[in-house]
Design a protein around this motif. Structure first.
Motif, PDB file in Angstrom:
ATOM      1  N   GLY A 170       0.830  -1.191   0.000  1.00  0.00           N
ATOM      2  CA  GLY A 170       0.000   0.000   0.000  1.00  0.00           C
ATOM      3  C   GLY A 170       0.867   1.244   0.000  1.00  0.00           C
ATOM      4  N   ILE A 171       0.241   2.378  -0.274  1.00  0.00           N
ATOM      5  CA  ILE A 171       0.937   3.655  -0.320  1.00  0.00           C
ATOM      6  C   ILE A 171       0.518   4.469   0.898  1.00  0.00           C
ATOM      7  CG2 ILE A 171       1.230   5.788  -1.653  1.00  0.00           C
ATOM      8  CD1 ILE A 171       0.477   4.175  -4.138  1.00  0.00           C
ATOM      9  N   ASN A 172       1.494   5.095   1.533  1.00  0.00           N
ATOM     10  CA  ASN A 172       1.194   5.997   2.640  1.00  0.00           C
ATOM     11  C   ASN A 172       0.497   7.229   2.088  1.00  0.00           C
ATOM     12  OD1 ASN A 172       1.223   7.888   4.749  1.00  0.00           O
ATOM     13  ND2 ASN A 172       3.100   7.006   5.607  1.00  0.00           N
ATOM     14  N   ILE A 173      -0.689   7.528   2.604  1.00  0.00           N
ATOM     15  CA  ILE A 173      -1.455   8.641   2.059  1.00  0.00           C
ATOM     16  C   ILE A 173      -0.716   9.964   2.201  1.00  0.00           C
ATOM     17  CG2 ILE A 173      -2.749   9.238   4.157  1.00  0.00           C
ATOM     18  CD1 ILE A 173      -5.256   9.410   2.249  1.00  0.00           C
ATOM     19  N   MET A 174       0.205  10.041   3.149  1.00  0.00           N
ATOM     20  CA  MET A 174       0.993  11.264   3.330  1.00  0.00           C
ATOM     21  C   MET A 174       1.985  11.473   2.188  1.00  0.00           C
ATOM     22  SD  MET A 174      -0.416  12.406   5.973  1.00  0.00           S
ATOM     23  CE  MET A 174       0.640  13.817   6.261  1.00  0.00           C
ATOM     24  N   ASN A 198       5.329  10.882 -10.420  1.00  0.00           N
ATOM     25  CA  ASN A 198       4.362  10.458 -11.434  1.00  0.00           C
ATOM     26  C   ASN A 198       3.066  11.242 -11.272  1.00  0.00           C
ATOM     27  OD1 ASN A 198       5.731   7.998 -12.675  1.00  0.00           O
ATOM     28  ND2 ASN A 198       5.762   7.437 -10.517  1.00  0.00           N
ATOM     29  N   ASP A 199       2.462  11.649 -12.411  1.00  0.00           N
ATOM     30  CA  ASP A 199       1.138  12.266 -12.374  1.00  0.00           C
ATOM     31  C   ASP A 199       0.099  11.171 -12.160  1.00  0.00           C
ATOM     32  OD1 ASP A 199       1.782  15.002 -12.796  1.00  0.00           O
ATOM     33  OD2 ASP A 199       2.169  14.563 -14.908  1.00  0.00           O
ATOM     34  N   ILE A 200      -0.713  11.337 -11.135  1.00  0.00           N
ATOM     35  CA  ILE A 200      -1.676  10.288 -10.788  1.00  0.00           C
ATOM     36  C   ILE A 200      -3.071  10.870 -10.578  1.00  0.00           C
ATOM     37  CG2 ILE A 200       0.034   8.721  -9.786  1.00  0.00           C
ATOM     38  CD1 ILE A 200      -2.113  10.505  -7.335  1.00  0.00           C
ATOM     39  N   VAL A 201      -4.049   9.959 -10.583  1.00  0.00           N
ATOM     40  CA  VAL A 201      -5.416  10.280 -10.193  1.00  0.00           C
ATOM     41  C   VAL A 201      -5.742   9.415  -8.985  1.00  0.00           C
ATOM     42  CG1 VAL A 201      -7.842  10.111 -10.830  1.00  0.00           C
ATOM     43  CG2 VAL A 201      -6.190  10.979 -12.476  1.00  0.00           C
ATOM     44  N   ALA A 202      -6.201  10.047  -7.924  1.00  0.00           N
ATOM     45  CA  ALA A 202      -6.564   9.320  -6.704  1.00  0.00           C
ATOM     46  C   ALA A 202      -8.059   9.416  -6.494  1.00  0.00           C
ATOM     47  CB  ALA A 202      -5.818   9.908  -5.508  1.00  0.00           C
ATOM     48  N   LYS A 203      -8.712   8.265  -6.373  1.00  0.00           N
ATOM     49  CA  LYS A 203     -10.146   8.232  -6.110  1.00  0.00           C
ATOM     50  C   LYS A 203     -10.365   7.859  -4.650  1.00  0.00           C
ATOM     51  CE  LYS A 203     -14.562   6.440  -7.774  1.00  0.00           C
ATOM     52  NZ  LYS A 203     -15.230   5.620  -8.798  1.00  0.00           N
ATOM     53  N   ILE A 204     -10.913   8.789  -3.879  1.00  0.00           N
ATOM     54  CA  ILE A 204     -11.217   8.555  -2.471  1.00  0.00           C
ATOM     55  C   ILE A 204     -12.629   7.984  -2.387  1.00  0.00           C
ATOM     56  CG2 ILE A 204     -11.358   9.593  -0.180  1.00  0.00           C
ATOM     57  CD1 ILE A 204      -9.556  11.848  -1.229  1.00  0.00           C
ATOM     58  N   LEU A 205     -12.739   6.727  -2.023  1.00  0.00           N
ATOM     59  CA  LEU A 205     -14.027   6.046  -2.065  1.00  0.00           C
ATOM     60  C   LEU A 205     -14.990   6.618  -1.029  1.00  0.00           C
ATOM     61  CD1 LEU A 205     -12.934   2.306  -2.408  1.00  0.00           C
ATOM     62  CD2 LEU A 205     -13.322   3.989  -4.204  1.00  0.00           C
ATOM     63  N   CYS A 210     -15.853   3.065   7.703  1.00  0.00           N
ATOM     64  CA  CYS A 210     -14.811   2.124   7.285  1.00  0.00           C
ATOM     65  C   CYS A 210     -14.507   1.164   8.433  1.00  0.00           C
ATOM     66  CB  CYS A 210     -13.558   2.877   6.856  1.00  0.00           C
ATOM     67  SG  CYS A 210     -12.308   1.797   6.128  1.00  0.00           S
ATOM     68  N   THR A 211     -15.230   0.066   8.474  1.00  0.00           N
ATOM     69  CA  THR A 211     -15.020  -0.936   9.522  1.00  0.00           C
ATOM     70  C   THR A 211     -13.797  -1.789   9.192  1.00  0.00           C
ATOM     71  OG1 THR A 211     -16.404  -2.557   8.384  1.00  0.00           O
ATOM     72  CG2 THR A 211     -17.511  -1.026   9.899  1.00  0.00           C
ATOM     73  N   SER A 212     -13.395  -2.594  10.158  1.00  0.00           N
ATOM     74  CA  SER A 212     -12.241  -3.478   9.934  1.00  0.00           C
ATOM     75  C   SER A 212     -12.539  -4.486   8.832  1.00  0.00           C
ATOM     76  CB  SER A 212     -11.880  -4.200  11.237  1.00  0.00           C
ATOM     77  OG  SER A 212     -12.981  -4.954  11.716  1.00  0.00           O
ATOM     78  N   ARG A 213     -13.808  -4.908   8.722  1.00  0.00           N
ATOM     79  CA  ARG A 213     -14.166  -5.850   7.659  1.00  0.00           C
ATOM     80  C   ARG A 213     -14.067  -5.182   6.292  1.00  0.00           C
ATOM     81  NH1 ARG A 213     -19.575  -9.710   7.161  1.00  0.00           N
ATOM     82  NH2 ARG A 213     -19.057 -10.516   5.086  1.00  0.00           N
ATOM     83  N   ASP A 242      -6.136   3.644   4.683  1.00  0.00           N
ATOM     84  CA  ASP A 242      -5.874   4.467   5.861  1.00  0.00           C
ATOM     85  C   ASP A 242      -7.213   4.914   6.442  1.00  0.00           C
ATOM     86  OD1 ASP A 242      -4.599   6.010   7.780  1.00  0.00           O
ATOM     87  OD2 ASP A 242      -4.339   7.735   6.449  1.00  0.00           O
ATOM     88  N   PRO A 243      -7.955   3.968   7.094  1.00  0.00           N
ATOM     89  CA  PRO A 243      -9.295   4.290   7.583  1.00  0.00           C
ATOM     90  C   PRO A 243      -9.321   5.617   8.349  1.00  0.00           C
ATOM     91  CG  PRO A 243      -8.796   1.976   7.950  1.00  0.00           C
ATOM     92  CD  PRO A 243      -7.529   2.621   7.471  1.00  0.00           C
ATOM     93  N   PRO A 244     -10.364   6.445   8.062  1.00  0.00           N
ATOM     94  CA  PRO A 244     -11.570   6.120   7.268  1.00  0.00           C
ATOM     95  C   PRO A 244     -11.400   6.339   5.768  1.00  0.00           C
ATOM     96  CG  PRO A 244     -11.786   8.306   8.187  1.00  0.00           C
ATOM     97  CD  PRO A 244     -10.463   7.772   8.699  1.00  0.00           C
TER      98      PRO A 244
END
Length: 442
Positions: A170-174, A198-205, A210-213, A242-244
Motif C-alpha cells: 500500500g501507499i502511505n497517504i501522506m 508520477n502524475d496520478i489520479v486518486a479516487k477517495i471512495l 470504514c469498519t475493519s471488515r 488508511d481508515p476512514p
C-alpha cells in the motif's frame, strides 16, 4: 525471483509467455537503467519475443532503440529520452550504419538536437555522416537544427519498477500530493496529484463507515484491478488503506474521460464556437470504439471479478494519443452501496432487473457498448432529460430505448441494433465485432 529482463535478453520465449499470462504484470516497466522488456528483446534480436510483447500491448515508443521491426508497428523514430537522445543519436554514436539508414528512411531527423545541443551527425563522422546527410536531403528533411524539447509530460517513458507496486504493497497517504479535485460522484471524489514524480489520479471512495471488515475486503479486492497486460485497460497502480480513507490510484491521462471529451463544447457538432474542428471526428470515434472493444474482449477472457466494472463513457479514459482505456479504478467494490446503480442509461434491461449472479455479463457489456457507439455517433447523452432513477425504471419495465437519428449511417445504425438485441443470447461477442469495426475504419 522472476527476472523478465533476463528472459528477454536470453530469448526465453516460454518464460516470457508465462510471465505475460499474469494480467497484473506490467510489461512496460523498466529495469534499473530504464530499459523495458521490449527494448532488451529488440536489442538482442529475439524477434519472436518482440512480436509477442507488441501483441500484448508493449509500447513501441517506450524503448531507447527502435529497429525496423518496431518501426513497422509505427514506433516514433524521433522519440527522445531524458537526455534528449533519439534512436538515431545512438545508432550514429555506435556506428550502426544499416540501422541509422533505416531510421532516416522512416523519418528520423538528422537535425534533432539533444540537451547538449548535439545532433545525430555530431555523434558520428566520415562516410556515415555524409550518407545520412544525403538521405535526409533526398527525403526532403528540413536541415535547420531543432532544439531539445522536453517530452516527459507525454507519459511515453518506460515506467520505473518503483512506479509499479508489488501485489500487497500500500501507499502511505501522506506521500500523495493531491492538488486538484477533478470530480465528485456517488462513489467518491476524484483528485489529481503526484506520487513518486508520477502524475496520478486518486479516487477517495465514499464509504459511510470504514469498519475493519471493509478495510480487509478492500485489501483483498483492489489487487484484482491491477491489470497491466493490455494497452486498452487502465490499471489501478496502488492503494491507500488508511481508515476512514480508502483510496485507489491510477495514472493521470490529460484528455480525461470519454464522457467529458464527447460532451465538452469543443466536441459537439461539426465545429465549436471558435470555428475549430471537433475534438472527436468520425475516424477518431471509430478508433476509440475499436480500442474499447479490444479492452472488453480481453477482460472477458479473465474471470469476472469483484469489484465489478460497468461500461459507460465515464469509465473510459482517453490517453494523450487518443487511445481509449477502460478505467479499472471506476470499478465498484463489494462494500459500496449494494444494489445502487449510478448510471442506468448505459445498462441493459436484464442488468437492471436480475441479480448479478443471474446475468449474462458479456451480453450486458455488449448492450452498454451499443449505447457508447450511439453516444459516439450522436455526441448526445442518453436520456439526458430524465433523472437516473426514472431512466432505470423505464428501461427495465417500460421498454425505454435510445432512438437513432436519421443522420447516422445506416450501417452503423444496424450495427448498434444488433449489439443491443433484446435477446441477450443473440448479441455478438466483442471478438465477433472487432473485424466489423476494423472494416468500418477503412
Amino acid at each position: 525471483m522472476e527476472d523478465i529482463f533476463q528472459w528477454c535478453r536470453e530469448g526465453s520465449a516460454m518464460q516470457v509467455r508465462m510471465w505475460l499470462d499474469d494480467p497484473e504484470h506490467d510489461l512496460n516497466q523498466g529495469d534499473d537503467h530504464g530499459f523495458s522488456p521490449l527494448h532488451w528483446s529488440a536489442k538482442e534480436g529475439h524477434l519472436l519475443i518482440v512480436e509477442l510483447l507488441i501483441q500484448r500491448g508493449a509500447r513501441v515508443g517506450a524503448t531507447n532503440m527502435v529497429p525496423s521491426k518496431l518501426l513497422r508497428h509505427k514506433a516514433d523514430p524521433n522519440l527522445t529520452n531524458e537526455h534528449g537522445n533519439a534512436p538515431l543519436h545512438y545508432a550514429c554514436f555506435w556506428g550502426y550504419v544499416p540501422l541509422a539508414e533505416v531510421l532516416v528512411n522512416h523519418g528520423a531527423l538528422i537535425s534533432l538536437a539533444n540537451k547538449d545541443g548535439d545532433t545525430p551527425l555530431d555523434k558520428t563522422r566520415g562516410s556515415l555522416a555524409k550518407r545520412l546527410h544525403e538521405l535526409a536531403v533526398e527525403t526532403g528533411q528540413d536541415l535547420k537544427k531543432i532544439t531539445f524539447k522536453d517530452q516527459s509530460w507525454l507519459g511515453l517513458k518506460t515506467r520505473s519498477r518503483d512506479a509499479t507496486l508489488s501485489r500487497h504493497r500500500g501507499i502511505n497517504i501522506m506521500d500523495l500530493s493531491l492538488h486538484t479535485r477533478l470530480a465528485t460522484s456517488p462513489s467518491g471524489e476524484t483528485w489529481r496529484g503526484r506520487w513518486q514524480k508520477n502524475d496520478i489520479v486518486a479516487k477517495i471512495l465514499a464509504v459511510r463507515e470504514c469498519t475493519s471488515r471493509i478495510s480487509r475486503d478492500f485489501n483483498e479486492e483492489f489487487p484484482k484491478l491491477r491489470i497491466f497486460s493490455h494497452p486498452n485497460v487502465l490499471p489501478v497502480v496502488g492503494c491507500c488503506n488508511d481508515p476512514p480513507r480508502l483510496v485507489v490510484i491510477s495514472q493521470y491521462l490529460p484528455n480525461g474521460s470519454l464522457y467529458s471529451l464527447l460532451h465538452d463544447a469543443a466536441a459537439v457538432g461539426s465545429v465549436d464556437l471558435s470555428g475549430r474542428p471537433p475534438v472527436v471526428d468520425t475516424a477518431t470515434a471509430l478508433r476509440i470504439a475499436s480500442d474499447i472493444a479490444r479492452g472488453m474482449a480481453f477482460l472477458h477472457t479473465l474471470e469476472r471479478i469483484i469489484p465489478q466494472y460497468h461500461l459507460n463513457s465515464r469509465h473510459v479514459m482517453i490517453d494523450d494519443d487518443f487511445t481509449a482505456r477502460i478505467n479499472m479504478a471506476d470499478a465498484k467494490f463489494s462494500f459500496q452501496e449494494k444494489g445502487r446503480i449510478y448510471y442506468p442509461a448505459w445498462m441493459s434491461p436484464e442488468a437492471l432487473q436480475k441479480k448479478p449472479s443471474d446475468r449474462n455479463w458479456e451480453a450486458c457489456d455488449m448492450w452498454s457498448f451499443a449505447i457508447l457507439m450511439w453516444e459516439l455517433a450522436t455526441r448526445e447523452v442518453p436520456f439526458a432529460d430524465l433523472p437516473p432513477m426514472e431512466v432505470g425504471m423505464k428501461i427495465a419495465l417500460e421498454g425505454l430505448r435510445i432512438s437513432i437519428p436519421p443522420g447516422v449511417s445506416p450501417h452503423l445504425a444496424k450495427f448498434i441494433r444488433i449489439c443491443m438485441n433484446e435477446d441477450p443470447g443473440k448479441r455478438p461477442t466483442f471478438d465477433m465485432i472487432l473485424p466489423i469495426l476494423d472494416k468500418m475504419r477503412r
